[in-house]
Scaffold this active site. Structure first.
Site, PDB file in Angstrom:
ATOM      1  CB  SER A 721      -9.288   1.687   3.445  1.00 13.44           C
ATOM      2  OG  SER A 721      -8.761   1.026   2.315  1.00 13.44           O
ATOM      3  CE  LYS A 764      -9.748  -2.818   3.549  1.00  9.98           C
ATOM      4  NZ  LYS A 764     -10.060  -1.442   3.978  1.00  9.98           N
TER       5      LYS A 764
END
Length: 827
Positions: A721, A764
């Protein structure tokens, strides 16, 4: 070499000048035949029987008997040697007279010798056919007349010898009388030394000593040691005898008691215990299989004596069987409104978890009502099977401090059930779950059955904490043993190795907790209903602090509500500057630290309410610990802010890129995993392929090296990611355009520039919100994950949804657009 066979000590008689043989002692010649002895020392004045068997020794005795009958007797140093050489015998011995000779049919001789005087071998003269040597007399040095020390030593030896004779059955009393009747210290020493048991070296040492008083001292030490050994042996024998007598007495009394109880028509103690166990088995409400096994073991117990080793094993097994709650349950509180109230009292937010518990209660309530309406006989068999599946297996996954464990207690309180917690962190032995078989010493059931027995109900709320930290080694895999426990289709007949009968766990509400799902094996994860608990936002932490943490810390630190209060700005300051976490544990610690400072002030006598505002927080907690450093980090080209997920929640990470002279070198540091390293290589390849669009020299790599670093090098990092953040940092470095300081990003990239979806979007985004970022770039295919975010977070952040890396660069880099990239999408 003679074979010496010493008779019983009562054959070792003191010398008597009127005994057989001459009444006068012949003169001792300078040269004597020497007869080595094995394991025995002959003393002067003493008479001993000896057996002679070696051919050369037989010949020696034959020659001596026909002459003056004098023979030199010395001890061999090693009794195992049949024919010792001159250097293998001692140099001090005794000259003796052979008084009697008896020849046996087997060729051996039996002689009786009397010691005359000590001799010392000066020189060996003949070795064949037997040993001869020149000798000199070595008379003992007697004590002077009236020597008090010698008199005391003699009395002590006589007293010790008397005690020894009394302890040794084969020593006759005549020996004691002979020792008491002698006034000659020399004769006393040799008489006692000949009579008692001592090592060969000790006996030889006494013979070699010149002074009689020294011999008496040495003999005293030997007698004292021998007496200690004999008295200790007698004490041990006496204790063993007493113990045997005690056991015999107890057995006799027990048999008498049984006879009396039979006469009175009463059962004995064992029979009463058997009947008590039989009653417990009947009242336990066991299923047929368990009751049959219990009665079989009880029948075996009846036939065993209480002293048998297996008696205690069977007794303990039956105790376990009868103490388990086979049919004991607690009635569920099916009031939905009450359950909602309890859950809201204990925890803020967590709406998905609360909804799932209320759904469980609602379904259970409806099933019971429908069953009551139709009646048991109208139920379809499949319905009966479904009714047995009353348990539920939930898995709470989230970072530390978000309330997973305490939520289990609230659920139990809302349901009206008993609660028990079991930590699985670090468990490596499969027997911890399933127990040990009864064949092992000290065997016991596994922790599941132990917990059920301890809680006393077959339908508790059981929390299996830290299921993601279960280990595995050569003792087995506990996670595999949990497969049966956490499977609704199998746990109706859970078989513990110790019990070896089925126990129904289907009514237990299992709740497991974990920080991450990756370490939980797939088959085990498949058996649980996963409920994600994400980190809290600042606003949620504010409500939790005001509603739960501050009241609890005021109470725990002995304060009153009227003595301290926190403003909202103070709580926000603590959240932003002194904690950076997904949960609220550190927040509660910092609030507790403030309360303790105020408690100290109150204890010193200060009165009035303390209002803690944002200006006073540093006064209580010191300088701020955390800062919003994104703006400082991204001030230069080559630095981008990425978003990540860890076991403790979401976090931001900085990607740094640097260029230096070189030749096509790529260095990647920061303790990155293989997947993240491959993402960095893919990002570099993509950026190089877009050199014309980005406006930098496409041949720069021929004369340059690139270094990519992710700070916090002590923390391992991995995953795809960070691809868009690495590509953005490289593009920023090569174009000289800094990345916007308030932008965070996540997403996987391909070599064609596509941005692929990733996981952990909620964690996140919450990390970006905590870090003070204003814009978050995420893959467009992750748009659905934005629905899980709290409304206040969605309102405060600007989300850029992207399909390609070009869109990321357009949104993240300063100073305008890049080429003709597609238009960005916002959510």
């Amino acid at each position: 070499m003679p074979t010496i066979g010493v008779n019983d000590p009562n054959q070792r008689l003191p010398a008597n000048n009127d005994d057989q043989g001459s009444s006068t002692t012949p003169a001792i010649p300078e040269e004597l035949p020497i007869l080595p002895l094995r394991g025995v020392v002959v003393y002067p004045l003493m008479v001993l029987p000896l057996t002679v068997g070696q051919p050369r020794s037989v010949r020696l005795v034959d020659d001596v008997v026909v002459s003056d009958r004098l023979i030199g007797l010395v001890a061999s140093k090693d009794p195992e040697i049949d024919e010792p050489a001159p250097d293998q015998v001692y140099q001090v011995g005794t000259v003796a007279i052979i008084h009697r000779l008896i020849k046996a049919p087997d060729g051996t001789m039996r002689i009786i010798v009397q010691g005359v005087e000590r001799i010392r071998i000066e020189e060996w003269t003949v070795k064949e056919p037997y040993l001869k040597a020149k000798v000199s007399q070595a008379p003992d040095i007697l004590p002077e007349e009236g020597d008090v020390e010698a008199e005391a030593l003699m009395r002590n030896v006589v007293e010790l010898f008397g005690r020894l004779v009394a302890l040794v059955p084969h020593l006759p009393d005549e020996l004691m009388m002979a020792a008491s009747g002698t006034d000659d210290p020399r004769q006393l020493v040799y008489l006692v030394s000949t009579s008692i048991r001592m090592d060969l070296q000790d006996a030889q040492d006494i013979l070699e000593m010149d002074r009689v008083t020294d011999k008496l001292r040495r003999l005293t030490n030997i007698l004292t040691r021998e007496l200690e050994v004999l008295e200790l042996g007698k004490k041990i024998q006496s204790e063993a005898q007493s113990e045997m007598e005690k056991m015999q007495r107890e057995y006799f009394l027990r048999e008498q008691l049984k006879a009396i109880q039979r006469e009175l028509g009463e059962g004995d103690e064992q029979q009463m215990e058997i009947e008590e166990l039989r009653t417990k088995i009947a009242e336990a409400g066991m299923p047929e299989e368990a009751e049959k096994e219990a009665l079989r073991e009880l029948s075996r117990l009846e036939k065993l004596p209480p002293a048998a080793a297996e008696y205690g094993v069977i007794r303990t097994y039956l105790d376990w069987l009868t103490s388990l709650p086979w049919s004991v349950t607690t009635e569920d509180t099916l009031d939905i409104a009450h359950a909602r109230q309890v859950l809201d009292e204990d925890h803020y937010d967590l709406e998905k978890i609360k909804e799932r518990i209320l759904e469980y209660l609602a379904v259970r309530k409806l099933r019971l009502e429908r069953a009551g309406e139709r009646g048991e006989e109208e139920l379809h068999p499949q319905d009966l099977i479904r009714r047995e599946r009353e348990g539920v297996i939930l898995c709470f996954v989230g970072p530390p401090g978000v309330g997973k464990t305490s939520l289990g207690q609230s659920i139990a309180r809302a349901l009206g059930r008993k609660f028990i917690r079991m930590s699985l962190g670090g468990v490596r032995d499969e027997a911890e779950i399933r127990g040990h078989r009864r064949t092992y010493i000290g065997a016991m059931p596994g922790r599941i059955i132990q917990a059920i027995r301890r809680v006393g109900s077959k339908n508790p709320v059981m929390m299996l904490d830290e299921v993601d930290k279960v280990g595995a080694d050569w003792r087995g895999d506990p996670s595999s043993a949990l497969l049966e426990v956490l499977d609704p289709e199998q746990n109706r007949e859970f078989r513990d190795h110790y019990l070896d009968v089925a126990f129904d766990l289907s009514q237990v509400m299992f709740i497991t907790t974990a920080n991450i799902l990756d370490t939980i094996p797939g088959p085990l994860r498949d058996r649980m209903e996963i409920l994600q608990l994400s980190g809290y936002t600042e606003e949620e932490k504010l409500h939790i602090a005001k509603g739960y943490l501050i009241p609890r810390q005021i109470r725990e630190n002995g304060l009153r509500v009227s003595e301290i209060s926190f403003t909202d700005d103070a709580i926000r300051t603590i959240i932003r500057d002194y904690t950076r976490e997904a949960g609220v544990r550190n927040l509660e610690r910092q609030i507790g630290a403030v309360c303790r400072k105020v408690a100290t002030r109150v204890a010193e006598g200060h009165t009035g309410q303390v209002v803690v505002d944002s200006d006073k927080v540093p006064e209580y907690l010191g300088k701020p610990i955390y800062f919003f450093e994104a703006a400082e980090r991204c001030d230069l080209p080559g630095v981008a802010t990425g978003l990540s997920v860890t076991a403790v929640g979401g976090d931001i990470l900085f990607i740094e890129a640097a260029k230096m002279p070189g030749q096509k070198g790529l260095t990647i540091t920061g303790q990155l995993g293989d997947v993240m390293k491959e993402s960095a290589q893919a990002a570099l390849s993509y950026v190089r392929s877009q050199a014309d669009r980005l406006g930098f020299d496409k041949d720069f790599f021929n004369t340059s090296d690139i270094h990519i670093h992710v700070p916090a090098g002590a923390v391992p990092k991995d995953g795809p990611s960070a691809g868009v953040a690495i590509a953005t940092a490289l593009a920023s470095l090569l174009t000289g355009r800094p990345v916007r300081a308030d932008v965070g990003m996540t997403g996987e990239i391909t070599l064609r520039g596509q941005v692929l979806p990733v996981g952990g979007i909620k964690e996140k985004v919450l990390a970006a919100h905590r870090a003070g970022l204003h814009t978050v770039i995420i893959p467009r295919r992750n748009e659905k994950d934005l629905d899980d975010l709290p409304p206040d977070v969605r309102k405060e952040l600007n989300f850029v949804l992207v399909d390609r890396v070009d869109e990321v660069l357009e949104a993240a880099l300063r100073d305008g657009h890049i080429g003709d990239s597609p238009k960005k999408g916002e959510g």
